[in-house]
Motif scaffolding. Structure first.
Motif, PDB file in Angstrom:
ATOM      1  N   ASN A   1      64.398  72.746   4.717  1.00 16.22           N
ATOM      2  CA  ASN A   1      65.408  72.611   5.768  1.00 16.22           C
ATOM      3  C   ASN A   1      66.756  73.193   5.352  1.00 16.22           C
ATOM      4  O   ASN A   1      67.641  73.368   6.190  1.00 16.22           O
ATOM      5  CB  ASN A   1      65.577  71.138   6.157  1.00 16.22           C
ATOM      6  CG  ASN A   1      65.134  70.875   7.583  1.00 16.22           C
ATOM      7  OD1 ASN A   1      64.898  71.800   8.363  1.00 16.22           O
ATOM      8  ND2 ASN A   1      65.022  69.610   7.943  1.00 16.22           N
TER       9      ASN A   1
ATOM     10  N   LYS B   1      66.935  69.087  16.105  1.00 18.37           N
ATOM     11  CA  LYS B   1      67.149  69.262  14.670  1.00 18.37           C
ATOM     12  C   LYS B   1      68.317  68.420  14.149  1.00 18.37           C
ATOM     13  O   LYS B   1      68.395  68.140  12.955  1.00 18.37           O
ATOM     14  CB  LYS B   1      67.375  70.738  14.334  1.00 18.37           C
ATOM     15  CG  LYS B   1      68.707  71.299  14.798  1.00 18.37           C
ATOM     16  CD  LYS B   1      68.874  72.753  14.373  1.00 18.37           C
ATOM     17  CE  LYS B   1      70.247  73.295  14.748  1.00 18.37           C
ATOM     18  NZ  LYS B   1      70.419  74.694  14.317  1.00 18.37           N
TER      19      LYS B   1
ATOM     20  N   PRO C   1      60.008  70.975   9.150  1.00 14.89           N
ATOM     21  CA  PRO C   1      61.461  70.806   9.077  1.00 14.89           C
ATOM     22  C   PRO C   1      62.130  71.519  10.251  1.00 14.89           C
ATOM     23  O   PRO C   1      61.964  72.732  10.433  1.00 14.89           O
ATOM     24  CB  PRO C   1      61.829  71.451   7.734  1.00 14.89           C
ATOM     25  CG  PRO C   1      60.724  72.404   7.453  1.00 14.89           C
ATOM     26  CD  PRO C   1      59.491  71.865   8.105  1.00 14.89           C
TER      27      PRO C   1
END
Length: 253
Positions: free
Chosen positions: A67, A139, A166
């Motif tokens: 990420n 996100k 991610p």
């Protein structure tokens, strides 16, 4: 289930009858690892080709680490691996699975004189999945979602990939697809495309966009009837391997 070796793979190759050494650069997919490509790489190495299968940044560690990486970093790592392979060979063919296929096309577009051919397996450059529209907001709320790895039809085979997706990295990939699609007209090299008839990760829109976008005149599309997304580890893997050897020899001969 046993996992294929997730570590990067390289092979030196050997000169052919004319004294030239051919290199093949293979790129794994999103959240995956070289484990999805190493059997292919080892098959090519056995034919005498120099091979490089790098590990992309953020992969092979944790989804949290991934990420903190993005599409430009993944491309830069592939480009660096290309430079290293090119320094020890006379000609290079590039190939990739899923996101790795898109990255390979971008590499070919940016190295039009030095890449001799491109091979992609279920390449990802676009999607019709409407759920992706929510990723830019999700996100910031969720770090990850259930993983996409392991879409393999063959019993007893597992992919070395994260079990979580991610979301910041996913958003970066989706944004990176724009770069690839914009660069497709610059792809002029011979192109070999494999597409699984049944793929639960990448839909047919990607292949349509690739075939419509490239400027290559030498294009082959092969449909895999007995594999899901990770076809390089699935029932049709040996077919992909054999056809790739023929392709590499033809476009570098």
């Amino acid at each position: 289930m046993p996992l294929h070796d997730p570590e990067p793979f390289t092979a030196p190759g050997r000169p052919d009858a004319s004294g030239r050494t051919t290199g093949v650069l293979l790129c794994h997919g999103f959240t995956g690892s070289p484990g999805s490509m190493n059997p292919w790489g080892r098959h090519l190495a056995a034919q005498g080709f120099a091979v490089s299968v790098p590990l992309l940044p953020g992969h092979g560690t944790t989804w949290q680490e991934m990420n903190r990486t993005g599409y430009d970093q993944w491309y830069a790592a592939l480009d660096s691996a290309y430079d290293e392979l090119r320094s020890r060979t006379d000609v290079v063919v590039v190939g990739g699975l899923s996101m790795g296929g898109g990255l390979s096309l971008l590499l070919a577009a940016r190295h039009p004189r030095d890449v001799a051919g491109v091979m992609v397996v279920n390449a990802a450059v676009s999607s019709q999945n409407k759920q992706l529209l929510a990723v830019p907001l999700l996100k910031w709320v969720l770090g990850s979602m259930p993983g996409l790895g392991g879409d393999i039809k063959k019993p007893g085979v597992a992919e070395s990939a994260y079990d979580r997706v991610p979301l910041k990295a996913l958003h970066s990939m989706v944004q990176g697809w724009r770069q690839v699609r914009a660069a497709l007209p610059e792809v002029t090299q011979p192109l070999l495309v494999w597409r699984s008839r049944e793929d639960h990760v990448v839909d047919e829109q990607s292949t349509r966009d690739i075939l419509a976008g490239v400027s290559s005149r030498d294009v082959e599309e092969h449909v895999l009837e007995d594999s899901y997304h990770v076809a390089t580890l699935d029932n049709d893997a040996e077919l992909v391997f054999a056809e790739s050897v023929d392709f590499v020899r033809r476009v570098t001969g």
